[in-house]
Every structure is written in structure tokens, then in C-alpha cells.
Design a protein around this motif. Structure first.
Motif: not given
Length: 397
Positions: A228-239
């Protein structure tokens, strides 16, 4: 030629590590090419290979052109050596024309940029820049071979440092290691700087349990939390919608058995941006988000900062000269930031720096599929020759 034995330490792919037999063989080959191009060749105390082409004023600060000769495991042939060869080709063109610049040109093949053998990177450029601590030399590779046992002259290693003011500028040509130039149909681009980088080791701790008897609602699954953290990391960088990138490139799961709920996960976190403030802001948001996920899942989170490398901007005047050189060859001017680290970021503490990126097929690097078109290399050489002339004009103005 440099992609196969004896210039590789492996028979089934390219791997050339600092101070290995393949490294020494590659140095010998490059030294021969430097000599043929009219340079006096030597090895400095950090085992870097240096070729010198004299200028009109032997006492003038030199122009240093370089890149690295070592490679990662399973490497491509262009990352590093291409920049060295373009420097040699440029000097060869000057020599064949009987042309001397007002200052000497030195081409340097750094030995350790990748850090693929010893647990440190850019040892040899840090030595040249004068930023390397003596304690950093007390290291050994994975086989227990110390830097000294590998052949480094530890007693004199730091004597590779160039005196302040002795280097007019440092220039490095390098493959882009990204898709921008190819996507825009451009052969070359001017680098504005090297991105600021943060690297962490993140540890997520839960409770290991039998996969068959631990109910889903009672689990403290470290791997599920890490996912879940790794997916959140990707999302925050994309945003962020900027040049910022965040990467989880390594992950270790313990105990690592198919029938055990993971009790611990360690993963790497790499955050980069051309602006240090943006890097820091997003990295802080990522860590806060990971803490929230851990708290919600009943997990424990810890993290350790491994690297904090500031952004390394290229020199404004040198960027302008590169832009003018590109335009003079009839090509569009394109500036772009480097997300990857290079020896130039170390050399910036010694002298103004400039970098020229070359298009690479598919943006692929650190991979046997790494490819640069010969026509693009020819364009880069022409740009470099114009850049040298413009630097010479600046020196006599």
C-alpha cells in the motif's frame, strides 16, 4: 569493442568494475587511443586515466573533458565510455588540424562512478575534486578484497586532487538515460543540472504468522502494508506533475516463506527533482503517508536516510555556449535536467560544469539494449568542436 572480454569481467554480458582485470584492459586500450590522438597519457593516484593535449599557455587553467570507464553489472556499452571517446575524438580533430587552444585539454576516464564493486560511488572523481575523506578508502568489496588489495595506492590516493583554480571547466557528454530527446526527435540537448536526490531504507514491521491459521482480520502483514505504501509513493509522485520522480527499486521480505505471513519488509525509496525544495517537500509527504498507513494497519515504520545529494546546476555561461553550438549546427536548442547522477555533480565543487546529453534508443540505459545512433554521435562531436572554439574565444576575449 569495450563491451566484450577482455574488457568485461563476465563472458555473458558487460560488467567492468573498478580495478578489475577488465578495467585494466580497458584502460590500456583507451590509453592507446589517447596517444594516437596526440595526447600525453598518465594514470593519476586514484587510478583514473588522463590524456593531455597541450594548449598555447601551459600555465592556463585546463578544460577537463571526462566520463567514467566502469559499469554496472549487465550494462550497456555507451554509459560512460561514449563521453570519453567523444573527448578523444575532439582532441584527435584538433591534433589533425594542427590546432592548439589557448589552454590545455585533458580527457579523463574516471574509474569508479557506478560504485558497482565497492560500497561507495564516485570515489575517483571525489578524489580529483578534493572532496574525498581518507576514511572512505577503508572499504572492501563483496568478496572481502580491500581497495588497497585491489591495487589502489591508498597512501597517495588523495593526491589525485586538482588544485583550486587549475581547472577552467569540466565538460561531460553522456547518453540521456531517458526518453525526452527521442520523444522530441532531437539528437542532443543541453543539461541544466543534476537532480537533487534523497535515498532511504524503509522498514515495515508487523507480526509473522502461519498463512493457514492466521485469520485475515487478525493479521499484521508487513508486506501488505508495504505494498500500500509503494502504491501511495507512486501516486504522490505522479500528483506533483513536475520533474520529480520517486522509485522503490529494491524490496526484501522476511521470513520470505510461501506459508508465512510476512513479518518484516525492507524497501528502498529514491526521490529526485531538479529543485531541492520540491524533492524535500514530496519526500516529507511520502514518509508522512507511510506513517499513516502503518498506524492504520497496526504496523511499525522506521526509515534511515542513506544519501542526501543536493542539486548540481550546470554553469549558465557554459550552457549558453552549448546552446549556441547546437544552434550553429542547425538543430533546435533543448534544455533538460538530469535525473541520474554523474561525475559532473562531483566536479562542480572544483570548476564550472557543462553536460551534453545524447539521444538513446527507448531511453534505455544500464541494459545491454542501450543504443546510440552513429549519426547522433557525429552531431554531438560537431557540437563539441564548436563548443571548444567558443571556449577558446572566451579565453582570449
Amino acid at each position: 569493442m569495450l563491451g566484450v572480454p577482455p574488457y568485461s569481467d563476465t563472458a555473458d554480458g558487460l560488467y567492468r568494475a573498478y580495478l578489475t582485470p577488465a578495467y585494466c584492459a580497458a584502460q590500456e586500450a583507451v590509453a592507446g587511443w589517447m596517444a594516437e590522438a596526440g595526447m600525453a597519457v598518465r594514470r593519476d593516484p586514484a587510478a583514473n586515466l588522463v590524456g593531455r593535449y597541450e594548449g598555447g599557455d601551459p600555465s592556463a587553467p585546463i578544460l577537463l573533458i571526462g566520463s567514467h570507464l566502469d559499469s554496472v553489472r549487465g550494462a550497456g556499452r555507451y554509459d560512460g565510455p561514449l563521453g570519453i571517446m567523444l573527448g578523444i575524438e575532439a582532441v584527435d580533430a584538433l591534433c589533425r588540424a594542427g590546432r592548439r587552444l589557448p589552454f590545455a585539454v585533458e580527457v579523463i576516464a574516471f574509474g569508479d562512478e557506478e560504485g558497482s564493486r565497492f560500497p561507495a560511488a564516485m570515489l575517483s572523481s571525489r578524489a580529483v575534486a578534493g572532496t574525498l575523506d581518507r576514511a572512505a578508502l577503508d572499504i572492501a568489496d563483496a568478496d572481502g578484497v580491500t581497495l588497497a588489495a585491489a591495487g589502489a595506492d591508498i597512501a597517495h590516493y588523495l593526491e589525485a586532487a586538482r588544485p583550486p583554480g587549475s581547472v577552467r571547466a569540466y565538460f561531460e557528454a553522456h547518453i540521456e538515460q531517458g526518453p525526452v530527446l527521442e520523444a522530441e526527435g532531437l539528437a542532443v540537448g543541453t543539461v541544466t543540472g543534476i537532480a537533487a536526490q534523497l535515498r532511504y531504507r524503509v522498514t515495515v514491521s508487523g507480526t509473522a504468522g502461519h498463512a493457514g491459521t492466521t485469520a485475515m482480520d487478525l493479521r499484521s502483514d508487513a508486506l501488505a502494508g508495504a505494498a500500500e505504501m509503494i502504491c501511495a509513493i507512486e501516486n504522490l509522485a505522479q500528483r506533483d506533475q513536475s520533474d520529480l520522480v520517486a522509485t522503490v527499486g529494491a524490496i526484501e521480505v522476511a521470513p520470505g516463506a510461501a506459508n508465512v505471513v510476512p513479518g518484516r519488509v525492507d524497501f528502498s525509496l529514491d526521490v529526485r527533482s531538479g529543485k531541492g525544495s520540491r524533492r524535500d517537500r514530496v519526500a516529507a509527504a511520502i514518509l508522512e503517508c507511510c506513517e499513516d498507513i502503518a498506524r492504520h494497519r497496526g504496523l511499525r515504520l522506521a526509515y534511515e536516510l542513506l544519501h542526501d545529494l543536493p542539486a548540481s546546476p550546470c554553469d549558465g555561461r557554459l550552457m549558453d555556449l552549448l546552446d549556441e553550438s547546437v544552434a550553429a549546427e542547425g538543430f533546435p536548442v533543448r534544455r533538460l535536467v538530469s535525473g541520474a547522477g554523474h561525475d559532473a555533480m562531483i566536479m562542480a565543487s572544483l570548476a564550472p560544469t557543462a553536460m551534453l546529453f545524447l539521444r538513446c534508443a527507448g531511453g534505455v540505459s544500464h541494459n545491454p539494449a542501450e543504443q546510440v545512433d552513429a549519426a547522433d554521435a557525429d552531431i554531438a562531436l560537431r557540437v563539441i568542436m564548436r563548443f571548444l572554439e567558443k571556449m577558446a574565444d572566451d579565453a582570449t576575449a
